[in-house]
Design an enzyme around this catalytic site. Structure first.
Site, PDB file in Angstrom:
ATOM      1  N   LYS A   1      -1.235   6.463   9.052  1.00 56.49           N
ATOM      2  CA  LYS A   1      -0.493   6.557   7.790  1.00 56.49           C
ATOM      3  C   LYS A   1      -1.443   6.449   6.599  1.00 56.49           C
ATOM      4  O   LYS A   1      -1.355   7.221   5.633  1.00 56.49           O
ATOM      5  CB  LYS A   1       0.551   5.434   7.723  1.00 56.49           C
ATOM      6  CG  LYS A   1       1.491   5.514   6.522  1.00 56.49           C
ATOM      7  CD  LYS A   1       2.039   4.139   6.141  1.00 56.49           C
ATOM      8  CE  LYS A   1       0.986   3.285   5.454  1.00 56.49           C
ATOM      9  NZ  LYS A   1       1.446   2.058   4.820  1.00 56.49           N
TER      10      LYS A   1
ATOM     11  N   THR B   1       0.865  -1.176   0.000  1.00 54.02           N
ATOM     12  CA  THR B   1       0.000   0.000   0.000  1.00 54.02           C
ATOM     13  C   THR B   1       0.898   1.221   0.000  1.00 54.02           C
ATOM     14  O   THR B   1       1.402   1.623   1.037  1.00 54.02           O
ATOM     15  CB  THR B   1      -0.894  -0.005   1.260  1.00 54.02           C
ATOM     16  OG1 THR B   1      -1.721  -1.158   1.224  1.00 54.02           O
ATOM     17  CG2 THR B   1      -1.773   1.242   1.309  1.00 54.02           C
TER      18      THR B   1
ATOM     19  N   LYS C   1      -7.023   1.079  -3.284  1.00 51.91           N
ATOM     20  CA  LYS C   1      -6.688   0.515  -1.973  1.00 51.91           C
ATOM     21  C   LYS C   1      -6.735   1.600  -0.891  1.00 51.91           C
ATOM     22  O   LYS C   1      -7.286   1.390   0.207  1.00 51.91           O
ATOM     23  CB  LYS C   1      -5.286  -0.106  -2.046  1.00 51.91           C
ATOM     24  CG  LYS C   1      -4.644  -0.466  -0.718  1.00 51.91           C
ATOM     25  CD  LYS C   1      -5.333  -1.622  -0.002  1.00 51.91           C
ATOM     26  CE  LYS C   1      -4.619  -1.930   1.316  1.00 51.91           C
ATOM     27  NZ  LYS C   1      -5.377  -2.857   2.148  1.00 51.91           N
TER      28      LYS C   1
END
Lengths: 295, 295, 295, 295
Positions: D238, D93, D169
């Protein structure tokens, strides 16, 4: 002029005093009668009911909020008691919705209606330096102009629809709340990086933000002294609510007001209502756990 | 004193001019050489590279942002060229992270480092009235004090860790953005209820908000004139981003900054970057479709 | 059982139909009489006033909002007409404040009160598969259990204080609004980077978010078809407002609800109320000017 | 096929295991060599450096974040070591910005590049049931299809530009965070009115929100058990940051993401990073002081 004055809180008492000093003939009424005594000592007549204070050229009212205005002006019969031609000057910070409703009801009775909310705390009121926002029929404002001049440093006419003065007052209080929150967040940020809130706010309020609104609240934020409350937290919450409802009625999104609502609500959840609304700075600091971290 | 000055944008040129007027011996450098000519006409020496402007008692730099500072001070060899004992005064609004990194690197080289971001636009800089936030070793600030005094109306010392001056500057710019947004939302609210933004802002900025920050932007909001940009939208977005990143580094939630980020981003999505950041008022008005509704 | 049923909108009509099908003896009432005909055809008695539908074991009401509930139950005399021992089952999504007030008033009259808001659209109601949240005295819920079973796929008991069912319903609708907004923002983000909203939402609602709430609204968002409205924008705005007011009453900050309020208000400012509340996805796309940019 | 696999965390180890089980010839590498042993026991070759794992038909990498990807793929020479015609499948990711940069760099080297982030936790990976988002040149995806099929329950092709899979994603993880926050706020609201979070969430996740994303996190919120972390708070922070930056790059305002940022930051300010990101529910409860108030 011959006038009635309803509502002798800290603000109302100071305003009525200035009317007396300017030589007007004033009949006062207050829910709790004790507050009428200092005015009586200055020469005011005292009415036992609000309706009995309505027989002059004008009736001025300085009541706490929508409920108090409804209670006194409508339920207690003040509107019904005023003779056609009387001018009712409503100094309260009320909702836009109530402002419109009152305008309609006064018009139906042939009573002139002037919305005249004020900016200024009790000491400013005592000095006769209030900023008075005034909206209503031009001729009505002109008739009560001597009264407004006796109480205010300046009168700001905002047109004929009374709710205009109220929305301006509400928007102004929203700007105050936003100023406090912006100092609160900025102070939390600098504290977390080693700069004292007092040092930072001193720079800002001496320079770009050298204005009464900022200087007064900066002092409270820097010293974290929120008692006694200059403007109590629940009143601040109420006024941000008035802004949100005025936005709802006219379909105006107000994202800053949404943030303020939640921050004030978080302060209220602490359980102590008897604090100044600049307690917002404590909320901002606590979100970052500044005290626990020794900042 | 003998000084180098790097970066002659509108701000830097005015600041270097004041140093020359105060009798200092100034060597200037600018990426595009044309900007050096007016300074040369006033007696400045012109360096062909930034490193060649570093051979005096102090080097002052007024560069646009983190990238420009990295490019000139680190990549172009300014830091390496300064002799131990020189004082580098960095006037740029940089991130807290870069401020800390620069402090470490200067210390490692034995070069004194003073962070000295300023509040004030080019006309204020030209008048020598800037408010200068200064952080760094006391003795270093004292050494460059004559330079700061030549450029500023007042110097505000904020301690020895250089990043303190930067975080205060960042927090101050955040407060400016918040002031604009609060006027933008309040103006949208009153417009939707029939009060002109100019009338409302006139009341507020003459009374509670009678401060330079509010008065300047109120004019732009009232007239909806966002060009030419006094402070361009992308710079405003960058500075709110610096506040958010400083908050991230120290774990300080900043809900107002989050709202500002989105409102500025919405303005940027319009595609015109060459507007003043008070274009926030247009975003607030458009959310409520005020123009379509004829408010 | 012998029951009265008040309010025959799309939901109420389907629910009353299921009561009839299950063999209960139902007397119906509706503000506009036309809606009673299909029920009469199925064997329902028709009452000319709501009070005249109250003479059975229980009265069920499915009214639109606080005002409608006040109007029918209080002003039109339903509460006064119910004999002690009757159970009033209120299926409306009402405010927590009104829920508490109704509980007190019913208790004072000796009438049992069950709050029973439902999850499910008209087709689910027609299938007798509603999820029914129920709060009130245990014995009262048990007495009307055969009625609830006839209308619902499942009954969820939530305690004895009726407002508990209402706050759960309000919180559930808030979660629906949040689900829509999160798909709206996520879809705007992927569209701006070249991924079609339909492709993205297909992945998500087949996997992690394979739930009815997501799948239904994802279809509307992917096709941007907001008419006819499954759940109309003003109703969505009303329900988020109920969440905010329930939060206010109990001092619970709800930042997501604040964002939802503003986004729904922005949609309402467009002037077309006859759209599904998933029009939130259009607001998110417009903030980023996706259509103008050809995304 | 002959493949290299870089990165043997909980996810990567399970994925590489499935490749071995499907009969592929796998060379593995991991920063800390201990993790290679179970794979070696299953027949994997072990490479001492990542570059030495690149000599097959394809290289698959499952690294933690942007920095790890840069470190291994660029700094450690993986990209340089791959022969033209190799396919690099990047399962991490990563940011949209890095995704675009990697696409350009691979193209310049003649190496096919497929972005293939996954949804699913380690147990799902072990079962070979991952949902794999895949973007890249069609022929490249087809070449590695047997590998993807060995690891995933389903492959979702999202076009030729690799960053499309990454933005999907990122948007998906943002939706997860929003689902948690909406349950957190809704639960705080019902708790303050006397309804247990477990009871409320049971209703919702059995009905409208009967989806894996909700059911898993509802359990954590209802029991307030945030350790051990399924998905750690700093990773959640994050990922919301990746959404905000992807929004910034494409100028897409994301108000829910702004709220999430602040709520996660408030959780981080508590100082315990080793908790699941559903600790957001604790932040929501604490804003309302629910524990202090005994709710």
């Amino acid at each position: 002029m011959k006038v009635g004055f309803l509502g002798l809180g800290a603000m109302g008492a100071a305003m009525a005093t200035n009317l007396l000093k300017a030589g007007h003939e004033v009949t006062v009424w207050n829910r709790s009668p004790a507050a009428t005594q200092p005015l009586a000592a200055l020469g005011a007549a005292v009415a036992p009911t609000p309706a009995e204070a309505t027989h002059g050229d004008a009736v001025l009212s300085m009541l706490a909020n929508d409920d108090a205005v409804r209670g006194v002006i409508l339920d207690d019969g003040v509107l019904g008691a005023m003779a056609p031609g009387t001018v009712h000057v409503n100094h309260a910070t009320v909702s836009v919705a109530l402002a419109k409703e009152l305008a309609r009801m006064h018009a139906a009775r042939g009573v002139d209606y002037v919305a005249a909310p004020v900016f200024g705390r009790p000491d400013v009121a005592a000095a006769g330096k209030l900023n008075i926002l005034a909206a209503g029929e031009m001729h009505a404002i002109e008739r009560v102009r001597p009264l407004l001049d006796a109480m205010g440093g300046r009168v700001w006419p905002l047109g004929e629809a009374p709710e205009r003065a109220n929305v301006a007052k509400i928007a102004g209080n929203f700007m105050l709340a936003a100023a406090i929150e912006s100092m609160a967040e900025a102070s939390a940020l600098v504290r977390a990086h080693g700069v004292g809130a007092a040092d930072f706010l001193d720079v800002m309020t001496t320079t770009l933000f050298a204005a009464p609104a900022y200087q007064g609240y900066a002092k409270l934020i820097a010293t974290q002294r929120f008692k006694p409350a200059g403007f109590a937290l629940p009143l601040g919450y109420k006024d941000v609510g008035l802004a949100l409802r005025a936005g709802e009625a006219a379909r105006v999104p107000l994202p800053f007001a949404g943030v303020l609502r939640d921050s004030l609500l978080e302060a209220l959840a602490d359980g102590d209502e008897d604090v100044d609304w600049s307690v917002l700075s404590q909320v901002a600091a606590r979100r970052a756990r500044l005290d626990e971290r020794g900042c």
